[in-house]
Design a protein around this motif. Structure first.
Motif, PDB file in Angstrom:
ATOM      1  N   THR A 160       0.819  -1.204   0.000  1.00  0.00           N
ATOM      2  CA  THR A 160       0.000   0.000   0.000  1.00  0.00           C
ATOM      3  C   THR A 160       0.856   1.259   0.000  1.00  0.00           C
ATOM      4  N   SER A 161       0.219   2.360  -0.335  1.00  0.00           N
ATOM      5  CA  SER A 161       0.915   3.645  -0.314  1.00  0.00           C
ATOM      6  C   SER A 161       1.355   4.009   1.095  1.00  0.00           C
ATOM      7  N   TYR A 162       0.645   3.484   2.102  1.00  0.00           N
ATOM      8  CA  TYR A 162       1.015   3.799   3.486  1.00  0.00           C
ATOM      9  C   TYR A 162       2.372   3.198   3.843  1.00  0.00           C
ATOM     10  N   GLN A 163       2.706   2.062   3.247  1.00  0.00           N
ATOM     11  CA  GLN A 163       4.022   1.483   3.500  1.00  0.00           C
ATOM     12  C   GLN A 163       5.119   2.376   2.918  1.00  0.00           C
ATOM     13  N   LEU A 164       4.846   2.957   1.755  1.00  0.00           N
ATOM     14  CA  LEU A 164       5.813   3.883   1.158  1.00  0.00           C
ATOM     15  C   LEU A 164       5.953   5.150   2.003  1.00  0.00           C
ATOM     16  N   SER A 184       6.143  18.071   8.495  1.00  0.00           N
ATOM     17  CA  SER A 184       5.914  18.883   7.296  1.00  0.00           C
ATOM     18  C   SER A 184       5.958  18.068   5.998  1.00  0.00           C
ATOM     19  N   ILE A 185       6.199  16.756   6.106  1.00  0.00           N
ATOM     20  CA  ILE A 185       6.244  15.917   4.904  1.00  0.00           C
ATOM     21  C   ILE A 185       4.904  15.987   4.175  1.00  0.00           C
ATOM     22  N   ASN A 186       4.956  16.204   2.887  1.00  0.00           N
ATOM     23  CA  ASN A 186       3.746  16.222   2.059  1.00  0.00           C
ATOM     24  C   ASN A 186       3.483  14.817   1.522  1.00  0.00           C
ATOM     25  N   PHE A 187       2.600  14.093   2.204  1.00  0.00           N
ATOM     26  CA  PHE A 187       2.308  12.724   1.800  1.00  0.00           C
ATOM     27  C   PHE A 187       1.627  12.664   0.434  1.00  0.00           C
ATOM     28  N   ASP A 188       1.006  13.774   0.005  1.00  0.00           N
ATOM     29  CA  ASP A 188       0.336  13.768  -1.288  1.00  0.00           C
ATOM     30  C   ASP A 188       1.304  13.465  -2.420  1.00  0.00           C
ATOM     31  N   GLU A 189       2.583  13.797  -2.214  1.00  0.00           N
ATOM     32  CA  GLU A 189       3.589  13.562  -3.253  1.00  0.00           C
ATOM     33  C   GLU A 189       3.959  12.085  -3.366  1.00  0.00           C
ATOM     34  N   ILE A 190       3.559  11.302  -2.374  1.00  0.00           N
ATOM     35  CA  ILE A 190       3.957   9.890  -2.336  1.00  0.00           C
ATOM     36  C   ILE A 190       2.824   8.990  -2.804  1.00  0.00           C
ATOM     37  N   LYS A 191       1.772   9.577  -3.324  1.00  0.00           N
ATOM     38  CA  LYS A 191       0.644   8.767  -3.788  1.00  0.00           C
ATOM     39  C   LYS A 191       1.100   7.764  -4.836  1.00  0.00           C
ATOM     40  N   THR A 192       0.586   6.588  -4.723  1.00  0.00           N
ATOM     41  CA  THR A 192       0.877   5.560  -5.710  1.00  0.00           C
ATOM     42  C   THR A 192      -0.260   4.564  -5.732  1.00  0.00           C
ATOM     43  N   ASP A 193      -0.448   3.925  -6.836  1.00  0.00           N
ATOM     44  CA  ASP A 193      -1.449   2.863  -6.895  1.00  0.00           C
ATOM     45  C   ASP A 193      -1.001   1.701  -6.025  1.00  0.00           C
ATOM     46  N   GLU A 194      -1.957   1.137  -5.284  1.00  0.00           N
ATOM     47  CA  GLU A 194      -1.620  -0.016  -4.472  1.00  0.00           C
ATOM     48  C   GLU A 194      -1.292  -1.202  -5.371  1.00  0.00           C
TER      49      GLU A 194
END
Length: 554
Positions: A160-164, A184-194
């Motif tokens: 999942t993206s949460y692991q990333l 301050s990490i922008n998690f939106d930049e780490i979006k990925t398809d599961e």
């Protein structure tokens, strides 16, 4: 429904309250019938206001039935609240049979089929699962060991993206970043398809593990009910085989499980592998044998493929959770129409949640096909409520804080809307938990109103798909039966698209009728039953499983 417009709804001609369909301000003039009613309070959407002057103890009528009584004087145009009204229902008894039913037009679906897994007992699954079951909580650790050994290695896990995102947090920590940097990490930049599962056995939808906290330490009846429920899962059409772990000394004995399986399928022939730790000795011996047998079982059931089946092979569980004031006028009657279509086609539907049938007992008893079923329903309702009252509660206490906040301020109001899920067809059987459906048509199953306990029970009773309505949003799913989630309002559908499959808010907005929505739902059910659509609860692996311990849950 009666008197629908953009502002309010009178559900039944005899109702003395109206439901607000949108927020209505104090002082607004409501044109109803031949008179104008001035609102004396702000009325939020989903809540109700009186259209007559009420005195203390006067009846509150909704859906054409008694749902409460006035605690105090309530003026015409006043908001109904938990303070000024109280729960009340009419008594019920054995009446005359009312089973002259006009079924809906089913010509569009009469020749339709779905592609399912055909079982030797004549049932057809909408999925093909292997089960691993513990007979007692002592085996839960061994269950987890098997799960770790099988799920990811056989390709049923997913990244999942949460692991990333966790990887990014670790990276920042190792780099000596501050707490402020990490926040301050922008998690939106780490979006990925599961990463989607890529199973070694493509015809097996998954290996599902049923753990629980029962099996010993309770009453013998608790053990019997647990074994009955587990037998219901093993014999469910969506299951192809099972591995069972037992300690050996518990109340829920292997012999009891096999007896309950035989009750449900006298010619049971699915692969069933049973291992007792006190016989095998070491954990390693137990796990080694269970691992090899389960793997061999998966090889066998992977040979099964989907084939066309009549829609009469559908068995639909009906549920609601996180209900709101729109549940009884949009999503619930919509799946009620779907239910009528399915029963007319020769299929089965299961209406459960007995605390949420309080107040409509007479109608449902009268719809039973014979006195025996009617008497059983009446007896189950009375004994359940009596036991709840003996524990200091009762059906009146069923509505949750969320229900109340969104307009369901008495259990009878909630129940009158919840019962709409069952449509209008005759009741062909009344079941006590954890019995299994044996006939086509509408079945009433005694369960709590608690979402997961009830969903767990209807699948144990044979449901191969569950239709689940919600007005507030709940992620409830099931390990082996696809749970289709339907929103009662469009705002929820837009707010929680990750868990909602179908929007019924279109009914509130006047964009479609209950009948049109019900037909749309059936089309989606057929796609899910064929494996062509995957509901959100399945995608999220929302594998909720909670057995009911009798008499302590509403």
């Amino acid at each position: 429904m009666n008197s629908l417009n953009n502002n309010y709804l009178q559900i039944h001609p005899s109702d003395n309250v109206l439901v607000a369909l949108q927020d209505l301000p104090k002082g607004m003039v409501i044109a109803h019938g031949q008179e104008n009613i001035t609102l004396l309070d702000d009325v939020k959407a989903k809540h109700k206001f009186s259209i007559t002057n009420l005195l203390p103890n006067d009846q509150i009528i909704m859906y054409g039935v008694l749902v409460g009584k006035a605690n105090e004087k309530i003026a015409k145009g006043a908001l109904l609240t938990t303070t000024n009204i109280k729960h009340a229902t009419n008594d019920f008894s054995l009446g005359k049979r009312n089973i002259n039913w006009t079924s809906p037009d089913i010509h569009k679906w009469k020749e339709r089929t779905f592609n399912g897994y055909h079982r030797s007992d004549g049932s057809v699954g909408t999925a093909n699962y292997w089960l691993v079951i513990s007979l007692v909580f002592c085996e839960n650790r061994n269950m987890n060991i098997l799960k770790q050994a099988l799920v990811d290695k056989l390709g049923y896990g997913k990244t999942t993206s949460y692991q990333l995102k966790s990887d990014r947090l670790i990276e920042y920590y190792k780099a000596g970043k501050t707490v402020d940097d990490i926040l301050s990490i922008n998690f939106d930049e780490i979006k990925t398809d599961e990463h989607k599962p890529n199973p070694l056995f493509p015809n097996v939808d998954g290996i599902k593990f049923l753990t629980h906290d029962l099996g010993c330490g309770g009453t013998r009846n608790d053990a019997r009910n647990l074994c009955g429920l587990l037998a219901g899962y093993i014999t469910n059409a969506n299951v192809a085989g099972a591995t069972v772990l037992s300690l050996g000394c518990q109340n829920a004995q292997v012999s009891l499980l096999k007896e309950e399986i035989s009750k449900r399928d006298a010619n049971f022939s699915k692969p069933l592998y049973v291992f007792e730790q006190q016989v095998e000795g070491t954990e390693e011996n137990l796990i080694n044998k269970a691992l090899k047998s389960t793997f061999c079982g998966l090889i066998e059931i992977n040979k099964l493929t989907r084939k066309p089946a009549s829609l009469s092979k559908l068995c639909i569980g009906l549920e609601c959770g996180g209900s709101d004031g729109f549940s009884g006028i949009s999503a619930n009657p919509a799946i009620g129409y779907t239910s009528d279509l399915i029963t007319a086609l020769g299929g089965s539907v299961i209406l459960a949640e007995f605390p949420e049938l309080c107040g409509v007992e007479q109608e449902l008893a009268d719809r039973c096909v014979d006195d025996e079923n009617a008497n059983r329903f009446i007896s189950l309702m009375r004994s359940y409520n009596d036991k709840a009252e003996a524990l200091g509660s009762g059906f009146f206490a069923n509505p949750s804080p969320g229900n109340i906040k969104d307009g369901l301020i008495t259990d009878a109001i909630k129940s009158a809307g919840a019962a709409k899920k069952g449509g209008t067809s005759p009741v062909t059987q009344v079941l006590d938990y954890p019995e299994k459906v044996e006939k086509s048509g509408l079945a009433l199953l005694c369960t709590p109103g608690s979402d997961v306990e009830s969903t767990t029970a209807v699948v144990g009773a044979g449901a191969n798909i569950v239709l689940f309505t919600t007005g507030l949003g709940t992620p409830t799913g099931n390990p082996i039966a696809p749970v289709i989630k339907l929103s009662t309002n469009t705002a929820l559908f837009n707010k929680m698209p990750d868990i909602i499959d179908i929007n019924c808010g279109s009914i509130i907005e006047g964009e479609e009728t209950i009948q049109q929505a019900g037909e749309r739902i059936l089309e989606y059910v057929i796609k899910v039953a064929s494996g062509e659509e995957i509901p959100k609860s399945v995608r999220l692996a929302q594998d909720d499983f909670i057995p009911w311990k009798r008499d302590i849950s509403l």
